[in-house]
Design a protein around this motif. Sequence first.
Motif, PDB file in Angstrom:
ATOM      1  N   TYR A   1      -3.851   2.583   3.055  1.00 36.24           N
ATOM      2  CA  TYR A   1      -3.993   4.044   3.124  1.00 36.24           C
ATOM      3  C   TYR A   1      -4.727   4.478   4.393  1.00 36.24           C
ATOM      4  O   TYR A   1      -4.442   5.540   4.959  1.00 36.24           O
ATOM      5  CB  TYR A   1      -4.732   4.548   1.879  1.00 36.24           C
ATOM      6  CG  TYR A   1      -3.960   4.287   0.607  1.00 36.24           C
ATOM      7  CD1 TYR A   1      -2.938   5.145   0.201  1.00 36.24           C
ATOM      8  CD2 TYR A   1      -4.215   3.160  -0.168  1.00 36.24           C
ATOM      9  CE1 TYR A   1      -2.212   4.901  -0.952  1.00 36.24           C
ATOM     10  CE2 TYR A   1      -3.491   2.901  -1.322  1.00 36.24           C
ATOM     11  CZ  TYR A   1      -2.492   3.775  -1.706  1.00 36.24           C
ATOM     12  OH  TYR A   1      -1.766   3.511  -2.847  1.00 36.24           O
TER      13      TYR A   1
ATOM     14  N   GLU B   1      -4.465   2.994   7.215  1.00 37.97           N
ATOM     15  CA  GLU B   1      -3.475   2.928   8.296  1.00 37.97           C
ATOM     16  C   GLU B   1      -2.701   4.251   8.371  1.00 37.97           C
ATOM     17  O   GLU B   1      -2.441   4.773   9.461  1.00 37.97           O
ATOM     18  CB  GLU B   1      -2.524   1.753   8.091  1.00 37.97           C
ATOM     19  CG  GLU B   1      -3.154   0.393   8.340  1.00 37.97           C
ATOM     20  CD  GLU B   1      -2.134  -0.732   8.285  1.00 37.97           C
ATOM     21  OE1 GLU B   1      -1.104  -0.649   8.978  1.00 37.97           O
ATOM     22  OE2 GLU B   1      -2.365  -1.698   7.524  1.00 37.97           O
ATOM     23  N   ALA B   2      -2.331   4.781   7.215  1.00 36.70           N
ATOM     24  CA  ALA B   2      -1.645   6.083   7.200  1.00 36.70           C
ATOM     25  C   ALA B   2      -2.553   7.163   7.773  1.00 36.70           C
ATOM     26  O   ALA B   2      -2.123   8.024   8.555  1.00 36.70           O
ATOM     27  CB  ALA B   2      -1.229   6.435   5.767  1.00 36.70           C
TER      28      ALA B   2
ATOM     29  N   MET C   1      -2.755   7.103  11.559  1.00 35.07           N
ATOM     30  CA  MET C   1      -1.586   7.690  12.218  1.00 35.07           C
ATOM     31  C   MET C   1      -1.680   9.217  12.258  1.00 35.07           C
ATOM     32  O   MET C   1      -1.002   9.877  13.044  1.00 35.07           O
ATOM     33  CB  MET C   1      -0.299   7.268  11.499  1.00 35.07           C
ATOM     34  CG  MET C   1      -0.020   5.762  11.512  1.00 35.07           C
ATOM     35  SD  MET C   1       0.011   5.005  13.150  1.00 35.07           S
ATOM     36  CE  MET C   1      -1.479   3.993  13.070  1.00 35.07           C
TER      37      MET C   1
ATOM     38  N   TYR D   1       6.441  -0.458  -1.349  1.00 32.21           N
ATOM     39  CA  TYR D   1       5.785  -0.327  -0.041  1.00 32.21           C
ATOM     40  C   TYR D   1       6.571   0.591   0.898  1.00 32.21           C
ATOM     41  O   TYR D   1       6.321   0.592   2.108  1.00 32.21           O
ATOM     42  CB  TYR D   1       5.622  -1.711   0.602  1.00 32.21           C
ATOM     43  CG  TYR D   1       4.592  -2.572  -0.112  1.00 32.21           C
ATOM     44  CD1 TYR D   1       3.265  -2.577   0.288  1.00 32.21           C
ATOM     45  CD2 TYR D   1       4.945  -3.350  -1.209  1.00 32.21           C
ATOM     46  CE1 TYR D   1       2.314  -3.340  -0.366  1.00 32.21           C
ATOM     47  CE2 TYR D   1       4.006  -4.123  -1.879  1.00 32.21           C
ATOM     48  CZ  TYR D   1       2.695  -4.110  -1.450  1.00 32.21           C
ATOM     49  OH  TYR D   1       1.747  -4.864  -2.107  1.00 32.21           O
TER      50      TYR D   1
ATOM     51  N   TRP E   1       6.487   3.786   1.488  1.00 29.45           N
ATOM     52  CA  TRP E   1       5.649   4.710   2.269  1.00 29.45           C
ATOM     53  C   TRP E   1       4.929   3.992   3.405  1.00 29.45           C
ATOM     54  O   TRP E   1       4.756   4.532   4.502  1.00 29.45           O
ATOM     55  CB  TRP E   1       4.644   5.416   1.362  1.00 29.45           C
ATOM     56  CG  TRP E   1       3.576   4.509   0.786  1.00 29.45           C
ATOM     57  CD1 TRP E   1       3.624   3.817  -0.383  1.00 29.45           C
ATOM     58  CD2 TRP E   1       2.308   4.204   1.382  1.00 29.45           C
ATOM     59  NE1 TRP E   1       2.478   3.091  -0.569  1.00 29.45           N
ATOM     60  CE2 TRP E   1       1.643   3.314   0.500  1.00 29.45           C
ATOM     61  CE3 TRP E   1       1.663   4.581   2.553  1.00 29.45           C
ATOM     62  CZ2 TRP E   1       0.374   2.796   0.747  1.00 29.45           C
ATOM     63  CZ3 TRP E   1       0.396   4.071   2.829  1.00 29.45           C
ATOM     64  CH2 TRP E   1      -0.235   3.184   1.927  1.00 29.45           C
ATOM     65  N   TYR E   2       4.509   2.746   3.153  1.00 31.10           N
ATOM     66  CA  TYR E   2       3.802   1.960   4.161  1.00 31.10           C
ATOM     67  C   TYR E   2       4.746   1.553   5.297  1.00 31.10           C
ATOM     68  O   TYR E   2       4.384   1.611   6.476  1.00 31.10           O
ATOM     69  CB  TYR E   2       3.183   0.736   3.495  1.00 31.10           C
ATOM     70  CG  TYR E   2       2.343  -0.129   4.404  1.00 31.10           C
ATOM     71  CD1 TYR E   2       1.167   0.345   4.973  1.00 31.10           C
ATOM     72  CD2 TYR E   2       2.722  -1.448   4.687  1.00 31.10           C
ATOM     73  CE1 TYR E   2       0.388  -0.454   5.796  1.00 31.10           C
ATOM     74  CE2 TYR E   2       1.944  -2.255   5.503  1.00 31.10           C
ATOM     75  CZ  TYR E   2       0.782  -1.752   6.058  1.00 31.10           C
ATOM     76  OH  TYR E   2       0.014  -2.540   6.880  1.00 31.10           O
TER      77      TYR E   2
ATOM     78  N   GLU F   1       7.314   3.219   6.191  1.00 35.36           N
ATOM     79  CA  GLU F   1       7.673   4.432   6.938  1.00 35.36           C
ATOM     80  C   GLU F   1       6.670   4.763   8.048  1.00 35.36           C
ATOM     81  O   GLU F   1       6.993   5.470   8.998  1.00 35.36           O
ATOM     82  CB  GLU F   1       7.796   5.621   5.977  1.00 35.36           C
ATOM     83  CG  GLU F   1       9.079   5.597   5.168  1.00 35.36           C
ATOM     84  CD  GLU F   1       9.189   6.779   4.220  1.00 35.36           C
ATOM     85  OE1 GLU F   1       8.203   7.539   4.082  1.00 35.36           O
ATOM     86  OE2 GLU F   1      10.263   6.941   3.604  1.00 35.36           O
ATOM     87  N   LEU F   2       5.463   4.219   7.940  1.00 36.88           N
ATOM     88  CA  LEU F   2       4.486   4.422   9.021  1.00 36.88           C
ATOM     89  C   LEU F   2       4.995   3.810  10.321  1.00 36.88           C
ATOM     90  O   LEU F   2       4.630   4.254  11.415  1.00 36.88           O
ATOM     91  CB  LEU F   2       3.134   3.806   8.659  1.00 36.88           C
ATOM     92  CG  LEU F   2       2.429   4.352   7.405  1.00 36.88           C
ATOM     93  CD1 LEU F   2       1.140   3.586   7.136  1.00 36.88           C
ATOM     94  CD2 LEU F   2       2.147   5.846   7.547  1.00 36.88           C
TER      95      LEU F   2
ATOM     96  N   SER G   1       5.590   4.680  15.358  1.00 40.87           N
ATOM     97  CA  SER G   1       4.716   3.511  15.230  1.00 40.87           C
ATOM     98  C   SER G   1       3.980   3.223  16.538  1.00 40.87           C
ATOM     99  O   SER G   1       4.508   3.418  17.630  1.00 40.87           O
ATOM    100  CB  SER G   1       5.551   2.286  14.832  1.00 40.87           C
ATOM    101  OG  SER G   1       4.710   1.187  14.578  1.00 40.87           O
TER     102      SER G   1
END
Length: 430
Positions: A187, A189-190, A193, A381, A383-384, A386-387, A392
């Motif tokens: 989370y 990491e999101a 971003m 995973y 959503w993860y 998609e980061l 990226s």
Amino acid sequence: MKATIAELPKYVDKEVKLGAWIANKRSSGKIAFLQLRDGSGFVQGVIVKSDVEEEVFQTAKTVTQESSVYVTGTVQKDERSPFGYELLVTNVELIHTSTDYPITPKEHGTEFLMDNRHLWLRSKRQHAVMKVRNEIIRATYEFFNENGFVKVDPPILTGSAPEGTTELFATKYFDEDAYLSQSGQLYMEAAAMALGKVFSFGPTFRAEKSKTRRHLIEFWMIEPEMAFVEFEENLEVQEQYVSYVVQSVLKNCQLELKTLGRDISKLEKITAPFPRISYDDAITFLHEKGFDDIEWGDDFGSPHETAIAESFDKPVFITHYPTKIKPFYMQPHPEREDVVLCADLIAPEGYGEIIGGSERIHDMDLLYKRVEEHQLDPETYKWYLELREYGSVPHSGFGLGLERTVAWITGVEHVRETIPFPRLLNRLYP
């Protein structure tokens, strides 16, 4: 003038009134000594029989351990006191009498003290540990706020696991499976971003059946995550942060460190940069030291980490662990597929790993491949992943275990003393 014990240095030769508990006492025929505590600190109160009314002196002589009182007196400097001050008492007002307080000045077994943790916290030693813990937390917020990080709070209930499901507490989330978080990293990491540089501070849970002095079931983690930061810069942030925290404790917790008997000369050496040793070189080093049980590809245990740390007087980074023993999200070494861009920071004096960190995979295809290799559900995973699909960038982060860090800085033997109410393998009380 109403004051706290911590404020007494401001009131030398002045009369103050403070609310306190009786930590201990002793008396002779003409003088009584009360060891007073009020949460902010400890101070000795001295009552001279000839200077007070008989009723006051009798109260001072008969008051019991952990009774609560209002004490009035004049603040005096006292070079013999660890605090540097004492209170010449003129009046003692009893608020509440404590009867048969279970923790006396005699020796008690660990299990007894743990059963009475709600009371054990009142002792001078435990008070000192909690004050150092608080200073580490205060300095943590100060460091990250001053360096442009934003505090973000990840959820405690999660639908997936950052490091596999083998050490998770499962629960029902209405009609879905959920887990108590073992890390807020994914989370964060999101959040990175969205906000660039972020950090979290919160509880994490590991359903690991371990009884070592380094392990708790519930502990607190500081987890920074940084966009546009690669492996080397990540290590620099870690060593600057740890150095900052240690120096803050040295500056602001001198009395507490003295109470704990901590050798501060060892802490005074903790300044960036920190030494580094690769996993490859660590294996070679351990073989030279007679650790024939360890092979390339094995994870290090406590004896191995301690042996490595003993060669340095600062925390040491062990870098570039084998890919197969690290989580799925770690970025591979650009020249070696068999190791990843990660590091564990090992504290001196046998306290083990206090930080784990890495550069994260930022390539969508590689991350998807790793998810499949670790037999994780890509939908969970999604959503993860998609980061990496929407803008990226290279990014890195780490997690510091608060309780191990407190144990190292204070010099206490076991992490159970570094958290107010520890959760251990066989302990959910109090």
